[in-house]
Design an enzyme around this catalytic site. Structure first.
Site, PDB file in Angstrom:
ATOM      1  N   CYS A 136      -4.582   7.903  10.979  1.00 45.68           N
ATOM      2  CA  CYS A 136      -4.536   7.087  12.275  1.00 45.68           C
ATOM      3  C   CYS A 136      -4.067   8.091  13.315  1.00 45.68           C
ATOM      4  O   CYS A 136      -2.989   9.633  12.357  1.00 45.68           O
ATOM      5  CB  CYS A 136      -3.880   5.979  11.908  1.00 45.68           C
ATOM      6  N   ARG A 138      -7.536  -0.683   6.146  1.00 47.46           N
ATOM      7  CA  ARG A 138      -7.086   0.290   4.848  1.00 47.46           C
ATOM      8  C   ARG A 138      -5.818  -0.093   4.648  1.00 47.46           C
ATOM      9  O   ARG A 138      -5.159   0.422   3.711  1.00 47.46           O
ATOM     10  CB  ARG A 138      -6.674   1.478   5.749  1.00 47.46           C
ATOM     11  N   ARG A 172       1.690  14.835  12.911  1.00 47.00           N
ATOM     12  CA  ARG A 172       2.777  14.433  11.341  1.00 47.00           C
ATOM     13  C   ARG A 172       2.329  15.467  10.569  1.00 47.00           C
ATOM     14  O   ARG A 172       1.656  15.663   9.922  1.00 47.00           O
ATOM     15  CB  ARG A 172       2.068  13.061  11.464  1.00 47.00           C
ATOM     16  N   ASP A 199       5.971   0.308  12.122  1.00 48.51           N
ATOM     17  CA  ASP A 199       4.743   0.013  11.671  1.00 48.51           C
ATOM     18  C   ASP A 199       4.226  -1.634  12.103  1.00 48.51           C
ATOM     19  O   ASP A 199       3.716  -2.369  11.769  1.00 48.51           O
ATOM     20  CB  ASP A 199       4.647   0.148  10.237  1.00 48.51           C
ATOM     21  N   LYS A 236       0.453  -1.544  -0.020  1.00 48.65           N
ATOM     22  CA  LYS A 236       0.207  -0.757  -0.324  1.00 48.65           C
ATOM     23  C   LYS A 236       0.819   1.533   0.111  1.00 48.65           C
ATOM     24  O   LYS A 236       0.762   2.004  -0.805  1.00 48.65           O
ATOM     25  CB  LYS A 236      -0.985  -0.152   1.652  1.00 48.65           C
ATOM     26  N   ASN A 237       1.485   1.424   0.383  1.00 49.54           N
ATOM     27  CA  ASN A 237       3.023   2.771   0.799  1.00 49.54           C
ATOM     28  C   ASN A 237       3.916   2.342  -0.299  1.00 49.54           C
ATOM     29  O   ASN A 237       4.530   3.827  -0.525  1.00 49.54           O
ATOM     30  CB  ASN A 237       3.488   1.886   2.131  1.00 49.54           C
TER      31      ASN A 237
END
Length: 433
Positions: A115, A394, A120, A301, A22-23
């Site tokens: 999230c 997600r 951030r 993560d 995903k990233n």
């Protein structure tokens, strides 16, 4: 409201395919705005974040079509997104800022969401764009960036992944040469650079702290398959380590997972690179120490999934979270299952070797959701993970199905019943016997 039911599971075994990252996909989707020509992406994961990003691209004027796991994007005429609701659903929405300013000279953007794992801010993104010659104006929850971009020397105060990606995409069409120092080194950034190079970009130093981009007048279309998801692979590796499994993670890139594999090996798990991916055998038995750092350090993560592994190793494990200040929200939920964890600021002390018992827990963020799923594998009885915000979908493509393929008892269900929960005793902590 999405809910997942996980039962105490025997040793996991077999093989499962690791989805595309995903990233890696999200910045590549944003980069599709840099050209008028067609972009074709293969093996795009079915995730809510991906669906939201595709919606944002459509809101910017791009034509988007999907067929199975392939996505086609053509942005003949694009501009600032017309809908703001999707922008507030995830932080990655800020990644359209660099491409739009580079290609059209302007972008108006609502501040991104995501999230609630800590502050951030996007100040590094904006400072970098200002270095490239852009004018930045902020009012309320909106930022407006405009101007013709020119190459510049940029130093990032922190190796931010998002800022590095945004500035690379902005610089690829800027006039002249841009040098980004103290750039993030994550594999997803290298993958973005490979994609931009396939579009005709000129980039050197991908995967290092110093990236050099020589701007070009235009980019052309490309066909590309992004890299496998190292976090999904790491999560499944932790599941194997918890259950003394024998598992092949097909497609996993071990060169992207060195920090995690070192920790698992140190704990007693056999981790072997295979021509088809990653093989794991055995159980994590020894306590561990983990400090989250920017890549190639231990990834933040993976902190929550590895912490679940630590609850089952005999002795005291020590975790230090240095990236996000609110990344221990899963601890309260793990304690509902019987885990013995004490948090002191950035430090978490895990007294392992205690039996966990099934309970009703709630996902507080994406990686916490995955960690609670893993905890359910070794908790006695049934564990129900409520995910009211849909965090798991997600970032994980059918995690429950992949666990089931390996022999776990895991399924997704719908439950609208509110379940009251006894408050956890945050101060509870027991020393080793």
């Amino acid at each position: 409201m999405p809910q997942y039911q996980i039962g105490y599971s025997p040793r996991l075994s077999g093989e499962v395919h690791v989805s595309t990252a995903k990233n890696a996909v999200l910045p590549i989707l944003a980069a599709a705005l840099l050209t008028q020509e067609e972009i074709i992406l293969h093996q795009v994961p079915q995730l809510t974040d991906v669906r939201h990003m595709l919606g944002i691209l459509r809101s910017c004027g791009a034509e988007v079509s999907e067929e199975n796991a392939d996505v086609r994007i053509r942005g003949v005429s694009v501009g600032s997104p017309k809908e703001n609701a999707l922008l507030r659903t995830m932080r990655a929405s800020v990644l359209i800022l660099g491409p739009l300013v580079a290609r059209t000279g302007a972008c108006v953007l609502s501040m991104p969401g995501g999230c609630a794992i800590g502050q951030r801010p996007i100040d590094l993104h904006l400072k970098g764009l200002q270095k490239l010659g852009a004018k930045v104006e902020q009012e309320g929850g909106t930022v407006q960036v405009s101007g013709a971009l020119k190459g510049a020397n940029i130093y990032l105060d922190f190796p931010s992944v998002g800022a590095t990606e945004n500035l690379i995409m902005a610089a690829v069409l800027a006039k002249g040469v841009t040098r980004i120092e103290n750039a993030a080194k994550e594999p997803e950034i290298t993958d973005l650079c490979h994609f931009l190079t396939a579009m005709g970009g000129r980039i050197a130093g991908a995967g290092t702290a110093n990236i050099i981009i020589e701007g070009v007048e235009s980019l052309h279309g490309a066909e590309y398959t992004p890299i496998p998801d190292r976090i999904e692979a790491g999560t499944l590796a932790c599941a194997a380590a918890l259950t003394e499994g024998s598992v092949l993670l097909e497609g996993a890139r071990t060169d992207h997972m060195r920090a995690l594999l070192f920790k698992l090996s140190e704990s007693g798990v056999i981790c072997q690179e295979d021509v088809r991916g990653l093989r794991l055998r055995g159980k994590a038995r020894h306590p561990m120490e983990a400090r989250t750092l920017s890549y190639p350090g231990f990834p933040t993560d993976m902190q929550a999934p590895l912490m679940v592994v630590a609850t089952q190793t005999h002795g005291l494990s020590v975790f230090l979270e240095t990236i996000f200040e609110n990344r221990y929200m899963h601890v309260v939920e793990l304690k509902r299952l019987g885990a013995h964890i004490r948090v002191e600021g950035q430090l978490a002390l895990i007294q392992g070797g205690r039996t966990l018992n099934g309970a009703h827990v709630t996902a507080t963020d994406l990686r916490a959701a995955a960690a609670l799923m893993l905890a359910g594998l070794i908790a006695q009885g049934q564990t129900t993970v409520s995910d009211p915000a849909g965090h798991l979908m997600r970032g994980y493509e059918s995690l429950e199905d992949k666990l089931t393929v390996l022999g776990a008892e895991a399924k997704k269900l719908e439950d609208r019943i509110n379940v009251s929960k006894k408050p956890a005793n945050d101060g509870e902590f027991m020393a080793a016997n």
